[in-house]
Design an enzyme around this catalytic site. Structure first.
Site, PDB file in Angstrom:
ATOM      1  N   HIS A  45       4.762  -2.445  -7.184  1.00 17.57           N
ATOM      2  CA  HIS A  45       5.964  -1.981  -8.061  1.00 17.57           C
ATOM      3  C   HIS A  45       5.227  -1.973  -9.521  1.00 17.57           C
ATOM      4  CE1 HIS A  45       9.246  -2.430  -5.324  1.00 17.57           C
ATOM      5  NE2 HIS A  45       8.929  -1.316  -5.268  1.00 17.57           N
ATOM      6  N   SER A  87      11.526   0.865  -4.753  1.00 22.42           N
ATOM      7  CA  SER A  87      10.957   2.007  -5.384  1.00 22.42           C
ATOM      8  C   SER A  87      11.778   2.855  -5.748  1.00 22.42           C
ATOM      9  CB  SER A  87       9.603   2.626  -4.437  1.00 22.42           C
ATOM     10  OG  SER A  87       8.929   1.491  -4.069  1.00 22.42           O
ATOM     11  N   GLU A 116      15.078   8.684   3.397  1.00 24.77           N
ATOM     12  CA  GLU A 116      15.379   7.493   4.196  1.00 24.77           C
ATOM     13  C   GLU A 116      15.896   7.858   5.863  1.00 24.77           C
ATOM     14  OE1 GLU A 116      15.246   4.436   6.416  1.00 24.77           O
ATOM     15  OE2 GLU A 116      14.105   4.324   4.442  1.00 24.77           O
ATOM     16  N   ASP A 123      12.719  12.899   9.113  1.00 25.62           N
ATOM     17  CA  ASP A 123      11.467  12.258   9.382  1.00 25.62           C
ATOM     18  C   ASP A 123      10.528  12.160   8.139  1.00 25.62           C
ATOM     19  OD1 ASP A 123       9.375  11.251  11.727  1.00 25.62           O
ATOM     20  OD2 ASP A 123       8.275  12.832  10.433  1.00 25.62           O
ATOM     21  N   ALA A 124      10.120  10.893   7.661  1.00 23.14           N
ATOM     22  CA  ALA A 124       9.389  10.797   6.799  1.00 23.14           C
ATOM     23  C   ALA A 124       7.914  11.805   6.528  1.00 23.14           C
ATOM     24  CB  ALA A 124       8.806   9.557   6.526  1.00 23.14           C
ATOM     25  N   ASP A 184       5.812   4.408   2.026  1.00 21.51           N
ATOM     26  CA  ASP A 184       5.744   3.055   2.028  1.00 21.51           C
ATOM     27  C   ASP A 184       6.624   2.775   3.466  1.00 21.51           C
ATOM     28  OD1 ASP A 184       6.386   0.323   1.646  1.00 21.51           O
ATOM     29  OD2 ASP A 184       7.658   0.706  -0.101  1.00 21.51           O
TER      30      ASP A 184
END
Length: 276
Positions: A18, A97, A115, A139-140, A160
């Site tokens: 961060h 984040s 998410e 789905d990311a 991440d």
């Protein structure tokens, strides 16, 4: 390696991640043109450091609490971002984040969060209520590609994942290659945990073969040698970091190393270009 945010919120990896994310976005904001910030694995957005999950590991005592106790002013921006979601001198809540990116938004900027986990996305929507963030449940890796190129001239993708799946690194590698073909000038930040140097070296070699011209790595190794079977640190791959960020990086990395080094170790926070 399973890395669920609720167990590790505010640990040393979060402090490094961060701190660098804030510095990166601030460097990009030296130009007035709009930014789109995309977080592919957003998590819950806010974490209770007094929860059973967080207390089970107690990792915040070696992370955010060390940063708060360290006098170096280079950590002030990071500490201010944590204080923004807390009341009182010590942090009891930790911003993920999504919360940190939301704090950095200018009127012309956009924030897109994703998410997949049903419970986490429900919490995330509640945490981000009242902000301008768009929240997706997809789905990311599909979302990563679908959002490129963004509508604004510039942008940042933050990747991440919890590294729960055995093929996580392979999916990142394949998606990064496709993303770079679609958006060669875009900035991408990929977080990863470090367990042993040999395994990580192999992944670095796979990423090197992608031939991405400007791919910086930053790594925070907690211990002077690998501690078998445990978390040894974390790092970031950053595609196309701006010059203002890389110029200011060495003193920030030294401040992070000094704040987070475990007793009896020297610690190591280093950076270099992949391919050099």
């Amino acid at each position: 390696m399973n890395y669920r945010h609720s167990f590790h919120a505010g640990n040393s990896a979060d402090v490094v991640k961060h701190s660098l994310l804030i510095a990166l976005v601030r460097a990009l904001q030296l130009k007035q043109s709009a930014l789109t910030l995309i977080d592919t694995h957003a998590g819950c957005g806010l974490y209770d450091l007094d929860s059973d999950d967080a207390q089970r590991t107690g990792e915040s005592t070696q992370g955010v609490l060390r940063a708060f106790a360290h006098p170096d002013p280079l950590l002030n921006d990071y500490c201010a971002a944590v204080r923004a979601v807390n009341v009182g001198a010590e942090p009891h809540l930790y911003p993920g984040s999504p919360q940190i990116l939301a704090q950095l938004l200018r009127p012309q900027d956009f924030l897109i969060l994703n998410e997949k986990h049903p419970e986490d996305v429900y919490t995330l929507r509640g945490v981000m209520r009242g902000t301008s963030a768009a929240v997706h449940q997809r789905d990311a890796y599909e979302l990563w590609l679908a959002m490129l190129p963004p509508r604004t001239p510039r942008g940042v993708v933050v990747v991440d994942p919890p590294y729960e799946q055995l093929d996580e690194r392979a999916r990142i590698t394949a998606t990064l290659a496709a993303a770079h073909r679609k958006w060669a000038h875009g900035v991408t930040v990929i977080w990863y945990p470090l367990k042993d140097r040999t395994t990580h070296w192999r992944w670095k070699e796979q990423l090197r073969k992608l031939g991405i011209p400007k791919l910086l790595w930053v790594e925070h190794w907690l211990y002077d040698s690998d501690q078998a079977g445990i978390y040894n640190g974390a790092g970031l791959f950053i595609v196309n970091p701006p010059y203002a960020f890389t110029r200011a990086l060495p003193p920030l990395l030294e401040a992070l190393r000094a704040a987070l080094v475990p007793e009896g170790h020297e610690g190591e926070v280093t950076s270099d270009w992949l391919g050099d």
